[in-house]
Design an enzyme around this catalytic site. Structure first.
Site, short mmCIF file in Angstrom:
data_model
loop_
_atom_site.label_atom_id
_atom_site.label_comp_id
_atom_site.label_asym_id
_atom_site.label_seq_id
_atom_site.Cartn_x
_atom_site.Cartn_y
_atom_site.Cartn_z
CB SER A 89 31.18 -14.32 28.15
OG SER A 89 32.00 -14.15 29.28
CG HIS A 134 29.55 -15.79 24.23
ND1 HIS A 134 28.21 -15.89 24.58
CD2 HIS A 134 30.26 -16.15 25.32
CE1 HIS A 134 28.13 -16.27 25.84
NE2 HIS A 134 29.36 -16.44 26.32
CE LYS A 143 27.84 -19.58 26.50
NZ LYS A 143 28.04 -20.93 27.05
#
Ligand SMILES: Cc1ncc(COP(=O)(O)O)c(C=O)c1O
Length: 373
Positions: A166, A194, A225
């Protein structure tokens, strides 16, 4: 209560004081909304429909009456999307990691964790009563040495890793981790927070490495995200998902996600499935931005993902740069210890399909004109 002020002073002295910044009026270059889906008209429409149907909150935990068709549809969709038999939703990525890891590894077991894993994975490991070993970042020879020396002494073993890290944007070598987990009979826990929506046609790290799911593999991801919503999920075998539902305290003892967030996330997954080119567009945009930033007088890292850290080093310097950028209308948050190691402070630039050419030009020109490097 004088001690509170004393503690705050200590934090300030180390340039580690944190405060929130209102983002309105600033050009945001540090959110994780990689595919610009959080305000996509179809996502909003789907979410609004569920909001009108079900109201604001879900009203109860999943195991009481907080489980709706929207939750189930999203779980089924995510299981297919990730190529696994089953999936269960959690209230957030943090809750998914702290709840699931202690279910997988208990007293008498061994956890092996990459040193740069996200804090929620670290806390998940801490919550477990298993023995823990930290291997050097992406150093799988080191991991192999630990396994060779110690695996036999434990009942079960669990390797834990971010797939896309990250704070650095680099990617775990899942082929090697697959191989090691097979050779040493370990479970493998992959945090695709991610990776979902950014690699492997948006399906994440297994697809990126051309790997088929295996029973020892658990894939966690977030809705918060690239999917532009809020919440998280864990994918694995049907039996494991049943066990998580029966044991994960951060799922059992908390209210389930609002249906409207699930409905929006369902639409986001559909949009990625229908238009995988948005994921390649994100990669092209990320590379283009990196190419324009690599001449900055500090190290800029790039690993073909939308996380591009601009490494500043000193915590004080990172704060100064971030504040100077804010005065010029650019929001790039300073990331400092303990989120990253001491002396590795950075501005964590994240790329989003939301950025227009004029935004990128402004970002690049402002970063180039800074004198406080
Ligand atoms: C790798 C990783 N895992 C888990 C999380 C936690 O997810 P959430 O924000 O949904 O709690 C994050 C980010 O916040 C993350 O970067």
């Amino acid at each position: 209560m004088e001690w509170v002020k004393f503690e705050l002073e200590k934090i300030r002295e180390r340039s580690l004081y944190r405060e929130r910044v209102l983002r309105e009026g600033l050009k945001d270059f540090c959110s994780n909304d990689y595919l610009a889906l959080r305000d996509h008209p179809e996502v909003i429409r789907a979410s609004e429909k569920a909001l009108k149907e079900y109201g604001l909150g879900s009203g109860a935990s999943q195991l009481v009456s907080g489980y709706t068709t929207y939750h189930k549809t999203l779980e089924d969709k995510l299981a297919r999307f990730k190529g696994t038999p089953a999936c269960v939703l959690f209230g957030s990525g943090y809750l998914a990691n702290v709840g699931t890891i202690p279910v997988l590894a208990e007293e008498g077991d061994l956890i092996l964790s990459d040193e740069l894993n996200h804090a929620s994975l670290i806390d998940g490991c801490r919550f477990s009563k298993a023995e823990k070993r930290i291997f050097r970042h992406r150093d799988y020879e080191h991991l192999g040495e630990i396994l060779k020396a110690e695996r036999k002494r434990y009942r079960k073993a669990l390797i834990v890793t971010d797939s896309v890290f990250s704070m650095d944007g680099d990617v775990a070598d899942l082929k090697t981790l697959y191989e090691l987990s097979y050779r040493y009979d370990c479970m493998l826990y992959i945090d695709d927070a991610h990776a979902t929506g950014t690699i492997g046609d948006g399906r994440g790290s297994l697809k990126e490495f051309g790997l088929e799911w295996r029973e020892n593999v658990v894939v966690m991801g977030t809705l918060s995200k690239a999917l532009g919503s809020y919440g998280a999920f864990v994918c694995g075998s049907k039996a494991l998902i049943e066990l998580i539902l029966n044991r994960a305290r951060s799922l059992i003892f908390t209210t389930s996600l609002p249906p409207s967030l699930c409905a929006g996330a369902i639409k986001s997954v559909e949009l990625i499935e229908k238009n995988p080119e948005i994921v390649s567009n994100l990669r092209i945009l990320s590379k283009g931005i990196y190419d324009r930033l690599k001449e900055l007088p500090v190290e800029v890292k790039f690993h073909n993902t939308p996380i591009i850290p601009i490494i500043v080093g000193s915590e004080a310097k990172a704060l100064e740069m971030s504040s100077e950028l804010r005065k010029r209308g650019i929001f790039l948050q300073a990331i400092r210890y303990p989120t990253v190691p001491k002396g590795k402070a950075r501005l964590r630039l994240t790329v989003s399909l939301r950025y227009k050419e004029e935004d990128i030009a402004e970002l690049v020109n402002t970063l180039k004109s800074l004198t406080c490097y």
